[in-house]
Design a protein around this motif. Structure first.
Motif, short mmCIF file in Angstrom:
data_model
loop_
_atom_site.label_atom_id
_atom_site.label_comp_id
_atom_site.label_asym_id
_atom_site.label_seq_id
_atom_site.Cartn_x
_atom_site.Cartn_y
_atom_site.Cartn_z
N ILE A 176 0.83 -1.21 0.00
CA ILE A 176 0.00 0.00 0.00
C ILE A 176 0.87 1.26 0.00
O ILE A 176 0.51 2.29 -0.58
CB ILE A 176 -0.94 0.00 1.24
N LEU B 287 -3.61 -1.83 10.61
CA LEU B 287 -4.75 -1.94 9.69
C LEU B 287 -6.03 -1.76 10.50
O LEU B 287 -6.37 -2.60 11.34
CB LEU B 287 -4.74 -3.31 8.99
N LYS C 111 3.03 2.66 9.84
CA LYS C 111 2.25 2.66 8.60
C LYS C 111 0.81 2.34 8.97
O LYS C 111 0.53 1.32 9.60
CB LYS C 111 2.79 1.62 7.63
N LYS D 5 -3.32 2.09 7.72
CA LYS D 5 -4.37 2.02 6.71
C LYS D 5 -5.71 2.04 7.43
O LYS D 5 -6.03 1.12 8.19
CB LYS D 5 -4.25 0.76 5.87
N GLU E 66 -9.59 1.91 7.03
CA GLU E 66 -10.63 1.57 6.07
C GLU E 66 -11.90 2.40 6.31
O GLU E 66 -12.01 3.14 7.29
CB GLU E 66 -10.94 0.07 6.16
N SER F 84 -0.21 7.67 6.96
CA SER F 84 -1.55 7.10 7.06
C SER F 84 -2.29 7.28 5.73
O SER F 84 -2.25 8.36 5.13
CB SER F 84 -2.34 7.74 8.21
N ASP F 85 -2.94 6.21 5.30
CA ASP F 85 -3.78 6.20 4.10
C ASP F 85 -5.21 6.04 4.59
O ASP F 85 -5.59 5.01 5.15
CB ASP F 85 -3.36 5.03 3.20
N GLU G 84 -9.36 6.14 4.16
CA GLU G 84 -10.44 5.92 3.20
C GLU G 84 -11.68 6.74 3.56
O GLU G 84 -11.69 7.52 4.52
CB GLU G 84 -10.78 4.42 3.14
#
Length: 345
Positions: free
Chosen positions: A48, A102, A130, A132, A134, A159-160, A162
């Motif tokens: 990712i 996650l 890291k 993620k 959702e 941070s990604d 959504e």
């Protein structure tokens, strides 16, 4: 090894000393962390972040990977509360830790990471996170750095985030001789949100360098940075905060502000709040202020029977304690307040 750290995304005149810092990394003594955990972060999760630009510097990230001695993967598939404590001593002077987080859909979790060391230990810490998040998830991430005042600390976070997810970072910096931290939040989907609440106290000849960047990609994304700090003695601090509004992030809003209290005229402070906009219909605010303790406020408090030191302490605590209180651990909050008081005294 020489590396350029916390480079701002749009370079300005070199003489301003705003663009970055160049540091030397020599004589790093590797030693295995005796309480190490090896819960390998999945290759799928790591993919990712392959093309994402983040970290204090490329060399610092490579060093973390090369000398990694603590790795853990958190899959938050239900509401959770974790506290991770790292204590560096004579047997554990070196920590190169990596964390994958996650956050699954529709969950709400809090993770607290507390880094401490023996008082007179020359420790080295290089941490990577890291994240993620959702859809419709919520994460509060608390990172506390209170190593000895002869230690070196590096922190890289990405941070990604959504759609309709939220990542809240509480960042406390009270220790280390030299501390460098970088946070990159990517708001890639509609109504995603990121915020940062930071408190720092830097005294003696210590140095703190903070680089935050929040990138707005999705529609109606929101962000907020609030940084409160105190500089004392001959301390130096640089903060570079960027809100980057990309094409397509219509109706997005971002805010960043830093408030610095300067206790002595010998401190040095750099503040670089940046707003980058490639979209029309957005709202972006940025501000930075620094100054000595207000004399009228000091006079008002001392006239109520408090001595000058107690009055100063009350004013400073009023700025940092609200961020300490966000940690959700009363014991840690009280410890941080006590360490702040010792530094002020």
């Amino acid at each position: 090894m020489r590396t350029e750290v916390n480079i701002i995304p749009e370079i300005t005149w070199r003489f301003t000393e705003a663009n970055s810092r160049v540091i030397e990394l020599n004589g790093i003594e590797y030693k295995e962390y005796s309480t190490s955990i090896s819960e390998k972060i999945s290759d799928e999760f790591n993919k990712i972040f392959i093309d994402k630009k983040y970290g204090v510097s490329r060399e610092i990230l490579e060093l973390n990977q090369k000398l990694k001695n603590h790795e853990k993967f958190y899959v938050l598939d239900k509401d959770k509360f974790f506290e991770e404590k790292f204590y560096l001593d004579e047997n554990n002077k070196f920590l190169s830790d990596q964390h994958g987080i996650l956050v699954k859909e529709n969950t709400d979790s809090t993770l607290i990471f507390d880094y401490k060391s023996e008082k007179d230990l020359e420790a080295f810490k290089n941490s990577v996170f890291k994240i993620k998040a959702e859809k419709n998830s919520n994460l509060k991430l608390v990172i506390i750095q209170r190593l000895s005042k002869i230690s070196k600390s590096f922190l890289s976070i990405v941070s990604d985030i959504e759609e309709s997810a939220n990542v809240h970072l509480i960042h406390i910096e009270l220790g280390a001789k030299d501390s460098y931290a970088n946070y990159r939040a990517i708001l890639g989907s509609e109504k995603s949100h990121a915020d940062v609440k930071t408190a720092y106290f830097v005294d003696e000849n210590r140095y703190l360098d903070l680089g935050y960047e929040i990138t707005h990609l999705g529609r109606e994304t929101t962000s907020d940075m609030v940084i409160n700090g105190v500089l004392k003695d001959f301390a130096k601090k640089r903060f570079a905060g960027t809100l980057d509004f990309k094409k397509g992030c219509t109706l997005s809003k971002g805010n960043e502000e830093e408030f610095v209290t300067l206790l002595d005229p010998t401190v040095k402070n750099w503040a670089i709040p940046l707003l980058l906009a490639r979209e029309d219909d957005i709202v972006g605010n940025h501000a930075a202020s620094s100054g000595r303790i207000d004399k009228d406020m000091l006079f008002y408090i001392t006239s109520r029977g408090f001595d000058a030191l107690a009055a100063k302490r009350m004013i400073i605590e009023s700025k940092l304690k609200p961020i300490f209180d966000l940690i959700d651990d009363e014991k840690i909050s009280e410890e941080l307040l006590e360490e702040l008081r010792e530094g002020i005294n």
